[in-house]
Design a protein around this motif. Structure first.
Motif, PDB file in Angstrom:
ATOM      1  N   GLN A  89       6.978   1.283  10.353  1.00 31.79           N
ATOM      2  CA  GLN A  89       7.571   2.123   9.303  1.00 31.79           C
ATOM      3  C   GLN A  89       6.570   2.410   8.185  1.00 31.79           C
ATOM      4  N   LYS A 108       0.826  -1.218   0.000  1.00 31.81           N
ATOM      5  CA  LYS A 108       0.000   0.000   0.000  1.00 31.81           C
ATOM      6  C   LYS A 108       0.849   1.253   0.000  1.00 31.81           C
ATOM      7  N   LYS A 166       2.578   1.963  -3.215  1.00 31.33           N
ATOM      8  CA  LYS A 166       1.675   2.554  -4.199  1.00 31.33           C
ATOM      9  C   LYS A 166       1.554   4.063  -3.998  1.00 31.33           C
ATOM     10  N   LEU A 167       1.570   4.469  -2.746  1.00 26.27           N
ATOM     11  CA  LEU A 167       1.508   5.898  -2.430  1.00 26.27           C
ATOM     12  C   LEU A 167       2.830   6.595  -2.717  1.00 26.27           C
ATOM     13  N   GLU A 168       3.877   5.801  -3.008  1.00 27.58           N
ATOM     14  CA  GLU A 168       5.242   6.295  -3.244  1.00 27.58           C
ATOM     15  C   GLU A 168       5.846   6.899  -1.986  1.00 27.58           C
ATOM     16  N   PHE A 169       5.488   6.314  -0.853  1.00 30.88           N
ATOM     17  CA  PHE A 169       6.067   6.749   0.414  1.00 30.88           C
ATOM     18  C   PHE A 169       6.695   5.580   1.169  1.00 30.88           C
ATOM     19  N   GLU A 170       7.164   4.606   0.400  1.00 27.67           N
ATOM     20  CA  GLU A 170       7.836   3.463   1.031  1.00 27.67           C
ATOM     21  C   GLU A 170       9.227   3.864   1.505  1.00 27.67           C
ATOM     22  N   TRP A 171       9.612   3.395   2.662  1.00 33.62           N
ATOM     23  CA  TRP A 171      10.975   3.613   3.139  1.00 33.62           C
ATOM     24  C   TRP A 171      11.864   2.489   2.612  1.00 33.62           C
ATOM     25  N   SER A 172      13.106   2.846   2.330  1.00 33.55           N
ATOM     26  CA  SER A 172      14.004   1.823   1.803  1.00 33.55           C
ATOM     27  C   SER A 172      14.432   0.830   2.883  1.00 33.55           C
ATOM     28  N   THR A 173      14.112   1.165   4.126  1.00 31.91           N
ATOM     29  CA  THR A 173      14.523   0.313   5.246  1.00 31.91           C
ATOM     30  C   THR A 173      13.535  -0.814   5.546  1.00 31.91           C
ATOM     31  N   TYR A 190       4.227   5.071   9.385  1.00 34.12           N
ATOM     32  CA  TYR A 190       4.788   6.415   9.277  1.00 34.12           C
ATOM     33  C   TYR A 190       4.755   6.885   7.829  1.00 34.12           C
TER      34      TYR A 190
END
Lengths: 96, 299, 105
Positions: free
Chosen positions: A75, A35, A38-45, A78
């Motif tokens: 994460q 999800k 898709k919002l393009e707010f994924e953390w690389s961690t 957030y």
């Protein structure tokens, strides 16, 4: 603000003893990750945390796996909050 | 055990109650603000006002720097590193990629056609027209995307977007367009939407470190992050593709975007994803009036 | 989470003590915590405070944030300093300082 409230409620719900289960937490983390990506707010961690959780579970360390998956879930939440915040407040950074 | 059950019940009941009181839940998409309704709106005018404000911001932040200097990134504002950079530019590290790019550019496809057949003016001196908003397909077309579209239209496999052959071709095309002035148009509602999406991306905080592009490259641009000077965002796209000495090779703007996202611990998006193309569109509009100086070299 | 807490508190001890008039040597009781906090503050993968801030004794320091000097005067309320490290957005909503505690950095 409502969404933030839900996010907190959500995490409360899944961190409650009713869901003390590593496998379920991992699944939840993966769902959230999809999800938030898709919002393009994924953390690389986050994805590495889920991988670590899976490995811990495979090695029989249920508790560690659970903790890692929970951190991954946090994460993603957030990330949801960032997406929500950005959609409402991004213009604050603009030169006036 | 008892407390455990009570705890579960309490939470479940709260969840049910709040779900009943309001059906709104976490959504899977961000809401795009409806920017304008009337079709008579002069989009270019609105955009030009943004450009003006953007320029004024950097002009007041760096009062001694001429506008046209901003194509040189951090070297525009820092005398010490500028000296080293000027020395490097005497024998620029992108020289060989540009030569290779020319060979790739001129080599015919299997069907006998070349890249020149896909572009206006045979692909020479046109870098400043990219990215542009294509009204037919309703999307931003970057130079790199157009290069791969050209390949595919001629039955060739697309190239990797980040580094290598495509970056070299892009470098050659930029080199043939040096000193041409960017003047990217935003003339329609659809183009304005793409522009606004790029703008929103630029100002949105993301990643574990919670940084927006604008935080480092607008708000605190010019200050030091460890030993590195944060480059002003104005002029960012003009020098692309860029040879970065810490990459040891040439890379496209998409490669740089992905690196920036990783630096703030945000998962990078795909090369040429809609958001990155919109961001490049926005950034290039903000650099309207500046010249093509790509390829460039940076630390 | 608990680990982060401990790390953060020792970090704070460093930040506060390093700039008070007392020298490190005199603060023997705190020295272990201080050393730990300093290590976190200077470590690129942890606090990485030097990326943006001047701290006495650091190298390759950024100029993005204010220098970490006179912290006792600048933050007479210790809780406010803790908040500044854990989630600076609560002190200033337009801050660009990463929320080290809230985001588990």
């Amino acid at each position: 603000m409502k969404k933030v409230f839900y996010a907190i409620l959500f995490s409360l719900f899944f961190s409650s003893p009713c869901f003390a289960n590593a496998q379920q937490s991992i699944e939840q983390a993966e769902k959230n990750l999809e999800k938030v990506a898709k919002l393009e707010f994924e953390w690389s961690t986050t994805a590495p945390l889920i991988q670590k959780a899976k490995k811990a579970l495979a090695d029989g360390n249920e508790k560690i796996a659970e903790a890692l998956a929970k951190e991954a879930i946090a994460q993603t939440e957030y990330g949801f909050i960032q997406a929500e915040y950005a959609s409402k407040n991004w213009q604050e950074g603009e030169p006036k | 055990m008892k407390t455990k059950i009570t705890w579960c019940l309490a939470i479940i009941s709260i969840m049910i109650l709040s779900a009943c009181s309001d059906s709104e839940t976490l959504k899977g998409d961000t809401e795009v603000q409806p920017a304008v309704q009337a079709s008579t709106v002069n989009y270019q005018q609105k955009v030009n006002q943004d450009v003006k404000r953007f320029r004024e911001f950097f002009a007041s932040k760096f009062p001694n720097i001429e506008l046209e200097e901003f194509v040189n990134g951090a070297y525009a504002i820092d005398a010490a590193t500028r000296e080293q950079w000027l020395e490097i530019e005497e024998f620029p590290p992108y020289e060989i990629p540009v030569e290779e790019g020319q060979e790739f550019f001129e080599a015919p496809f299997a069907n006998g056609k070349t890249y020149a057949d896909c572009f206006e003016n045979g692909g020479i001196g046109i870098r400043q027209n990219f990215p542009y908003f294509d009204e037919k397909t309703n999307q931003v077309i970057t130079l790199e995307l157009a290069i791969n579209q050209c390949r595919e239209a001629n039955g060739e496999q697309p190239l990797d977007y980040g580094q290598g052959e495509l970056a070299s071709i892009s470098a050659y095309m930029a080199n043939e367009s040096r000193d041409n002035v960017f003047d990217i148009k935003v003339n329609s509602e659809a183009a304005y939407k793409a522009y606004m999406a790029g703008k929103q991306f630029f100002y949105s905080k993301r990643g574990q470190l919670n940084f927006a592009c604008a935080d480092c490259h607008l708000k605190i641009s010019g200050s030091l992050l460890r030993a590195d000077i944060l480059s002003p965002a104005i002029g960012h796209p003009t020098g692309m593709p860029v040879y970065r000495s810490n990459w040891g090779e040439l890379g496209t703007i998409g490669h740089r975007y992905r690196e920036c996202n990783k630096n703030v611990r945000a998962e990078p998006l795909d090369y040429q994803s809609e958001s990155y193309r919109n961001l490049e569109f926005y950034q290039t509009v903000m650099s309207n009036g500046l010249v093509v100086n790509g390829p460039s070299s940076r630390k | 989470m608990k680990g982060t807490r401990i790390l953060l508190s020792s970090l704070l001890v460093t930040v506060i003590a390093a700039f008070s008039s007392i020298t490190l040597a005199q603060e023997s009781g705190l020295s272990a915590e201080l050393a730990q906090g300093k290590a976190i503050a200077f470590d690129r993968r942890k606090g990485n405070c030097l990326a943006c801030h001047y701290i006495q004794g650091g190298a390759l320091m950024g100029t993005t944030g204010p220098g970490l000097v006179a912290m006792k005067q600048r933050f007479p309320d210790r809780q406010r300093l803790i908040t500044q490290v854990t989630d600076a957005r609560l002190n200033n909503k337009n801050t660009i300082m990463p929320p080290f505690g809230a985001h588990g950095i």
